[in-house]
Design a protein around this motif. Structure first.
Motif, PDB file in Angstrom:
ATOM      1  N   LEU A  69      44.194  62.087  31.432  1.00 10.29           N
ATOM      2  CA  LEU A  69      43.034  61.575  32.169  1.00 10.29           C
ATOM      3  C   LEU A  69      42.454  60.297  31.563  1.00 10.29           C
ATOM      4  O   LEU A  69      41.542  59.706  32.138  1.00 10.29           O
ATOM      5  CB  LEU A  69      41.931  62.642  32.216  1.00 10.29           C
ATOM      6  N   TRP A  70      42.940  59.880  30.422  1.00  7.73           N
ATOM      7  CA  TRP A  70      42.340  58.731  29.740  1.00  7.73           C
ATOM      8  C   TRP A  70      42.338  57.485  30.621  1.00  7.73           C
ATOM      9  O   TRP A  70      41.306  56.831  30.786  1.00  7.73           O
ATOM     10  CB  TRP A  70      43.094  58.431  28.441  1.00  7.73           C
ATOM     11  N   SER A  71      43.479  57.118  31.146  1.00  8.33           N
ATOM     12  CA  SER A  71      43.579  55.885  31.946  1.00  8.33           C
ATOM     13  C   SER A  71      42.684  55.962  33.176  1.00  8.33           C
ATOM     14  O   SER A  71      42.018  54.982  33.536  1.00  8.33           O
ATOM     15  CB  SER A  71      45.034  55.648  32.356  1.00  8.33           C
ATOM     16  N   TYR A  72      42.664  57.112  33.823  1.00  7.14           N
ATOM     17  CA  TYR A  72      41.835  57.293  35.017  1.00  7.14           C
ATOM     18  C   TYR A  72      40.355  57.098  34.707  1.00  7.14           C
ATOM     19  O   TYR A  72      39.637  56.380  35.411  1.00  7.14           O
ATOM     20  CB  TYR A  72      42.088  58.683  35.592  1.00  7.14           C
ATOM     21  N   LEU A  73      39.899  57.710  33.641  1.00  5.59           N
ATOM     22  CA  LEU A  73      38.475  57.649  33.306  1.00  5.59           C
ATOM     23  C   LEU A  73      38.060  56.263  32.828  1.00  5.59           C
ATOM     24  O   LEU A  73      36.991  55.754  33.203  1.00  5.59           O
ATOM     25  CB  LEU A  73      38.153  58.688  32.236  1.00  5.59           C
TER      26      LEU A  73
END
Length: 471
Positions: A69-73
């Motif tokens: 989820l890092w890139s999305y957030l």
């Protein structure tokens, strides 16, 4: 020495496996089967490790998995790095769940470990949803949204029962490995009965027929539609013209209802009557129920993320303001009321992340939910699946316009009947049918009873630990 080294190797392997299973079994797209496997390595080795090492294994594994989820957030939502702290919270919840399981296994409470560990996970899922501005967005339950026989349990328990189920097989298997043979057989038998009951209920519910009259619904998204285009600006009429053409084309193919995206155009409050007049003219001319998402800017900072539903015969449009706003991004006044036209209800995008709000529509016997939304391209699948769970929980079909994501129609059993991708910069139109109708569910009537049962079972597990320490 060798034993300690082996335990560290087991811990490292368990953390890597848990992380890998969770990474691919959750996030913006999922492999549902892997979600069920994710807790197993950490739970399996926990009783073999020291408390500290077991905690480190669980926390590291879950943190590695949530890296999906890092890139999305950070990039899609453009959240500050500090906002990533909620991923640490989720890893911490799994760590505590693992430690509870370990402690009960070491005290010989194998059956209670298999029950209390999933219960503590489901209870935490519920408590987080109560206080989080993102509601139940982080629940693992959505990973199973397309596994229809399993998700039907949400009509009884809400999403919390599905959260419980996801951890149950791994907790039971891990308990069986450490338990005496006779206890292990009993636990395995109980797991088989739970699986049979879950799939039997799901198959029975999915065998139901949609008997109400079908309504043809169109969901449209225009390639030149931006969520910051002003009605009073040069591009305002251009945007409306583009949508008018798509609405008229859909109406010509038999559409009775047309749903536009969330915030498809911005308008000052003083110019709102003029825009409403144009939208009413479109609804009347095309003979459709027209739902449009707007950003309304007031004179004194009272801005709203609003949806207006226009009837083809005229009259004042039905108005709904979004209740749950994205923190730091949507600086609007939150809505405070439901909006229903007959048995049709209106929600907006992130509102579907909150089971309690959707349940209020279920309590009012809503037979159809119309939902303007606006996604971030990459999260189209995930956010559309939140809608499926809300539909199952309350037995209501949902038409969701996930512009820059997925346009979806889903029935009261959470099955997607029609789906069309609507990426940024491309026109997209979905045309399909839904059967509005009231399918009352136990969850609608009883609410979050299973979440509270999970809280109680967690306390029973903690109580057993406390008593064993005294003894």
């Amino acid at each position: 020495m060798d034993s300690a080294r082996n335990n560290r190797l087991y811990a490292a392997l368990a953390a890597l496996l848990t992380g890998a299973f969770l990474y691919f079994g959750s996030g913006l797209t999922t492999i549902p089967a892997l979600t069920w496997l994710a807790p197993l390595p950490a739970l399996l080795v926990a009783p073999l490790l020291t408390k500290r090492l077991a905690a480190l294994t669980a926390f590291t594994g879950w943190s590695l998995g949530l890296a999906n989820l890092w890139s999305y957030l950070l990039n899609d939502l453009e959240l500050p790095p500090a906002a990533m702290s909620f991923l640490v919270l989720l890893a911490g919840v799994f760590t505590l769940t693992t430690l509870l399981f370990r402690a009960l296994i070491l005290r010989g409470r194998y059956a209670l470990a298999a029950v209390a560990a999933p219960a503590s996970w489901a209870a935490a899922d519920y408590l987080i949803a109560l206080v989080s501005p993102h509601g139940a967005f982080t629940s693992l339950a959505y990973t199973q949204a397309d596994v229809h026989p399993v998700t039907q349990i949400a009509s009884l328990t809400g999403v919390w029962g599905l959260s419980y189920l996801i951890l149950t097989p791994t907790a039971v298997v891990a308990a069986v490995v450490h338990a005496p043979r006779r206890t292990g057989i009993k636990l395995a038998t109980a797991l088989a009965l739970i699986a049979m009951g879950t799939f039997s209920y799901g198959a029975w519910r999915l065998s139901g027929d949609e008997t109400s009259q079908a309504v043809k619904i169109a969901i449209v998204s225009a390639s030149n539609g931006l969520d910051d285009t002003r009605w009073s600006g040069a591009n305002g009429p251009t945007i409306l013209t583009a949508y008018t053409q798509q609405i008229e084309a859909a109406a010509a193919k038999g559409a009775q209802v047309v749903v536009l995206p969330e915030k498809f155009i911005d308008v000052d409050a003083t110019a709102l009557p003029d825009l409403q007049g144009h939208l009413q003219k479109i609804a009347t001319g095309s003979k459709v129920e027209l739902l449009a998402g707007l950003t309304v800017f007031g004179d004194h900072g009272n801005d709203y993320n609003r949806a207006l539903l226009f009837h083809p015969t005229g009259g004042a449009p039905l108005s709904y303001d979004k209740h749950h706003l994205i923190p730091g991004i949507e600086l609007f006044e939150p809505g405070d009321h439901l909006a229903m036209m007959g048995s049709w209800g209106v929600m907006i995008c992130k509102d579907l992340d909150f089971p309690a709000l959707a349940r209020r529509y279920g309590e009012k016997k809503a037979g159809l939910l119309l939902v303007p939304a606006l996604d971030f391209d990459n999260d189209g699948w995930l956010h559309s699946r939140h809608a499926l769970l809300r539909g199952i929980e309350n037995g209501v079909p949902i038409a969701r316009n996930g512009s820059q994501g997925l346009l979806t129609l889903s029935d009261s059993y959470g099955r997607v009947t029609t789906q069309v991708a609507a990426p940024s910069g491309a026109d997209a139109t979905l045309l399909g049918e839904l059967h509005p109708g009231i399918h009352s569910t136990l969850y609608t009537r009883w609410g979050d009873w299973f979440a509270w049962l999970s809280c109680l079972l967690t306390l029973v597990g903690l109580g057993a630990l406390r008593r064993s320490k005294r003894a």
